[in-house]
Motif scaffolding. Structure first.
Motif, PDB file in Angstrom:
ATOM      1  N   GLU A 131       0.819  -1.212   0.000  1.00  8.93           N
ATOM      2  CA  GLU A 131       0.000   0.000   0.000  1.00  8.93           C
ATOM      3  C   GLU A 131       0.852   1.261   0.000  1.00  8.93           C
ATOM      4  OE1 GLU A 131      -3.398  -0.085   2.796  1.00  8.93           O
ATOM      5  OE2 GLU A 131      -2.853  -2.180   3.117  1.00  8.93           O
ATOM      6  N   TYR A 191      -6.812   6.947  -6.937  1.00  6.13           N
ATOM      7  CA  TYR A 191      -6.850   5.825  -6.004  1.00  6.13           C
ATOM      8  C   TYR A 191      -5.484   5.160  -5.955  1.00  6.13           C
ATOM      9  CZ  TYR A 191      -6.883   2.120  -9.591  1.00  6.13           C
ATOM     10  OH  TYR A 191      -6.548   1.272 -10.609  1.00  6.13           O
ATOM     11  N   ARG A 213      -6.953  -4.186  -1.147  1.00  4.98           N
ATOM     12  CA  ARG A 213      -7.250  -2.942  -0.440  1.00  4.98           C
ATOM     13  C   ARG A 213      -7.120  -1.748  -1.382  1.00  4.98           C
ATOM     14  NH1 ARG A 213      -7.652  -3.294   4.878  1.00  4.98           N
ATOM     15  NH2 ARG A 213      -6.949  -1.160   5.239  1.00  4.98           N
ATOM     16  N   THR A 228      -7.797   2.601  -1.650  1.00  5.20           N
ATOM     17  CA  THR A 228      -8.069   3.877  -0.996  1.00  5.20           C
ATOM     18  C   THR A 228      -8.272   4.945  -2.057  1.00  5.20           C
ATOM     19  OG1 THR A 228      -6.672   3.269   0.872  1.00  5.20           O
ATOM     20  CG2 THR A 228      -7.249   5.596   0.654  1.00  5.20           C
ATOM     21  N   TRP A 249      -5.886  11.733   1.158  1.00  2.00           N
ATOM     22  CA  TRP A 249      -6.451  10.394   1.090  1.00  2.00           C
ATOM     23  C   TRP A 249      -7.638  10.276   2.047  1.00  2.00           C
ATOM     24  CZ3 TRP A 249      -4.986   7.582  -2.860  1.00  2.00           C
ATOM     25  CH2 TRP A 249      -3.728   7.804  -3.422  1.00  2.00           C
ATOM     26  N   HIS A 300     -11.510   6.136   4.794  1.00  2.00           N
ATOM     27  CA  HIS A 300     -12.136   4.837   4.534  1.00  2.00           C
ATOM     28  C   HIS A 300     -11.343   4.086   3.466  1.00  2.00           C
ATOM     29  CE1 HIS A 300     -15.622   2.054   4.339  1.00  2.00           C
ATOM     30  NE2 HIS A 300     -15.242   1.919   3.086  1.00  2.00           N
ATOM     31  N   THR A 301     -10.940   2.845   3.739  1.00  2.00           N
ATOM     32  CA  THR A 301     -10.272   1.985   2.764  1.00  2.00           C
ATOM     33  C   THR A 301     -11.180   0.808   2.439  1.00  2.00           C
ATOM     34  OG1 THR A 301      -8.055   2.587   3.524  1.00  2.00           O
ATOM     35  CG2 THR A 301      -8.273   0.506   2.342  1.00  2.00           C
ATOM     36  N   CYS A 361     -17.003   7.362  -1.012  1.00  2.00           N
ATOM     37  CA  CYS A 361     -16.328   6.442  -0.110  1.00  2.00           C
ATOM     38  C   CYS A 361     -17.290   5.835   0.909  1.00  2.00           C
ATOM     39  CB  CYS A 361     -15.213   7.173   0.634  1.00  2.00           C
ATOM     40  SG  CYS A 361     -13.814   7.590  -0.402  1.00  2.00           S
TER      41      CYS A 361
END
Length: 425
Positions: A75, A104, A110, A112, A124, A127-128, A272
Motif C-alpha cells: 500500500e 486511487y 485494499r 483507498t 487520502w 475509509h479503505t 467512499c
C-alpha cells in the motif's frame, strides 16, 4: 473482486455508460491502462513524470481520474508512486478553475480513494475498501457510479477544448505575433518587426510606452503581469514579453463546478461512505445556478472596470476589450484578468487605421480619437455579447450599468461605484 481487477471494472462500466452522441447523457469518456509501465504520456499533461500510473480515465480529452495498482501488502508503495505521478498539479491552461481530481491507490484487495489538488498535494480518504468483503465491493461499485456522475458535472466545468493548451505549444496569432506556453505557468509573447507592427496595428505605441503599460499593470490584479520584459531582443529587435499564464476566457454563464472546492471532497466522501445520493448535490448546485451567474457577472464587470481604471489613471487606454482578452485567474482577488496589452495606446490618440475587431461607429469620439470612454463603451459591448446576457432575466441594475457604459456616461471609477457593482440596490 481483487484490486488488480479495478481497471477492468472501470473500463466495463464506462463502456456500459456510453450512449449515442445525440443523447443528453453522452459523456466523452476514455480509458487507458498501463500494465507494462511503458512510459507513454497522457493527453492532458497532468502527470509530471514520463512514466505514468496504471489507470487513466479521460473526460472530454482531459485526464480526470488516475490510479496505481500494486501487490498485496504494498500500500505504501502504491501511495508513494501515485503521489509522485500527480505532484505537478493541475495546469489552469488545461483545467481552468478545476481545483481537484480523484485518484486511487490499490494494493492487493485494499483500495483507498483520494483527491489531488491544483498544486499536486494528495488528500487520502480515511475509509479503505477491502475488496475481499462483499459489502465493500458493493460500496465500491456505488462509489464508481457516483464518480461517473461527477465526471458529467466536471465535463461542464472544463475549458473548451480550443482553450486547453499544451505546454511548449506555440500559437501563431498573425504573421508577426506568436505565443508560446511554457512550464511553470509562463507565457511568452513575441512580435517580429515590432516597429512596423505597431505602426500598422497599434498607433501611438512603442517599446517605451508598453514598458510603462506593464509597469502600471503590475499594480493591478485585473491586468496581465509581466515576469520578464517587455524588451526588444536580437538583431531584428524582436519584441518579447514573458507573462503569467492564466485560464481560459471568462464566461459568467458557465457554472464552473471545478471552483466548488467544497463540493469535490463532499462528492468523494459520498463515494467512499456510500450513504448519500450525489444527485442531491447536483440538484443543490443547479438550484444555485442563477445566483451564481449573477455573482460571476458582477465579478466580471467589476474586474474589467478595475483594469480600465488602473490604465486610465495613467492616461493609457486598452483599445481591445474583447471576450478573448478577458481570462479567468485563480485567486481571491482579480478573478478575471485583461490581457493582450500590446494594443494599448495613449488616451485621445487619433486613429486613422482600420478599426480593431468589435469596434463600431460609436467607439471613437467625435474627433476620431480613442479615449477612456471608448474603453468603457467597448466593455459595455463586451458584456452584451456574453452568453449569460441572453440566458437570464436581466435585473434593472445591470441594464442601467450597461446603458451607462454604452452611452459613455460612466468613467471606470464611476462604473465601479454603480449599484450593479456595489450591490447597494
Amino acid at each position: 473482486m481483487m484490486a488488480s481487477c479495478i481497471p477492468t471494472v472501470m473500463q466495463e462500466m464506462i463502456q456500459e455508460l456510453a450512449a449515442p452522441p445525440t443523447s443528453e447523457y453522452y459523456l466523452d469518456l476514455s480509458y487507458s491502462g498501463n500494465k507494462t509501465e511503458d512510459r507513454s504520456q497522457n493527453p492532458s499533461g497532468v502527470l509530471q513524470k514520463l512514466d505514468r500510473p496504471d489507470m487513466l480515465i479521460m473526460v472530454d480529452g482531459a485526464t480526470s481520474f488516475v490510479g496505481e495498482d500494486k501487490g498485496q501488502g504494498n500500500e505504501r508503495q502504491a501511495v508513494t508512486e501515485l503521489e509522485g505521478y500527480v505532484k505537478g498539479g493541475l495546469e489552469s491552461l488545461h483545467y481552468g478553475s478545476i481545483k481537484y481530481l480523484p485518484c486511487y491507490a490499490a494494493a492487493g484487495s485494499r483500495v483507498t480513494l483520494g483527491l489531488f489538488n491544483d498544486i499536486g498535494k494528495v488528500t487520502w480518504m480515511q475509509h479503505t475498501f477491502d475488496m475481499s468483503l462483499a459489502s465493500h465491493r458493493a460500496l465500491f461499485v456505488f462509489a464508481v457510479v457516483n464518480l461517473l456522475r461527477w465526471f458529467m458535472l466536471m465535463a461542464k466545468g472544463l475549458p473548451e477544448r480550443r482553450f486547453r493548451i499544451q505546454l511548449l505549444e506555440t500559437w501563431r496569432r498573425s504573421s508577426h505575433v506568436t505565443i508560446t506556453f511554457q512550464p511553470g505557468g509562463r507565457v511568452r509573447k513575441q512580435i517580429r518587426q515590432f516597429e512596423i507592427w505597431a505602426q500598422e496595428h497599434s498607433p501611438g505605441s512603442s517599446l517605451d510606452f508598453l514598458q510603462k503599460v506593464y509597469q502600471v499593470a503590475q499594480a493591478s490584479q485585473c491586468l496581465a503581469h509581466a515576469l520578464e520584459g517587455p524588451a526588444c531582443v536580437g538583431r531584428a529587435q524582436q519584441y518579447q514579453v514573458t507573462l503569467e499564464a492564466y485560464g481560459p476566457p471568462g464566461n459568467p454563464m458557465t457554472m464552473q463546478v471545478g471552483q466548488a472546492h467544497i463540493v469535490y471532497p463532499v462528492v468523494l466522501s459520498i463515494a467512499c461512505i456510500g450513504m448519500l445520493n450525489t444527485a442531491y448535490i447536483v440538484h443543490r448546485m443547479t438550484s444555485m445556478h442563477h445566483a451564481f451567474q449573477m455573482q460571476e457577472a458582477q465579478a466580471y464587470c467589476q474586474d474589467c472596470c478595475m483594469g480600465a481604471e488602473a490604465l486610465h489613471a495613467a492616461s493609457v487606454v486598452m483599445r481591445d476589450f474583447r471576450s478573448p482578452n478577458v481570462l479567468t485567474r485563480n485567486g481571491a482577488e482579480g478573478k478575471y484578468v485583461t490581457v493582450d496589452l500590446e494594443f494599448a495606446g495613449p488616451n485621445k490618440h487619433s486613429w486613422t487605421l482600420d478599426w480593431l475587431q468589435d469596434w463600431d461607429d460609436h467607439t471613437l469620439n467625435q474627433e476620431g480619437q480613442y479615449d477612456t470612454f471608448s474603453d468603457m463603451y467597448q466593455i459595455g459591448k463586451l458584456i452584451e455579447g456574453l452568453p449569460f446576457w441572453r440566458s437570464i432575466v436581466r435585473p434593472p441594475a445591470l441594464m442601467s450599468f450597461v446603458n451607462g457604459l454604452k452611452s459613455k456616461r460612466l468613467s471606470a471609477s464611476e462604473a465601479l461605484q454603480h449599484i450593479w457593482i456595489t450591490g447597494h440596490c
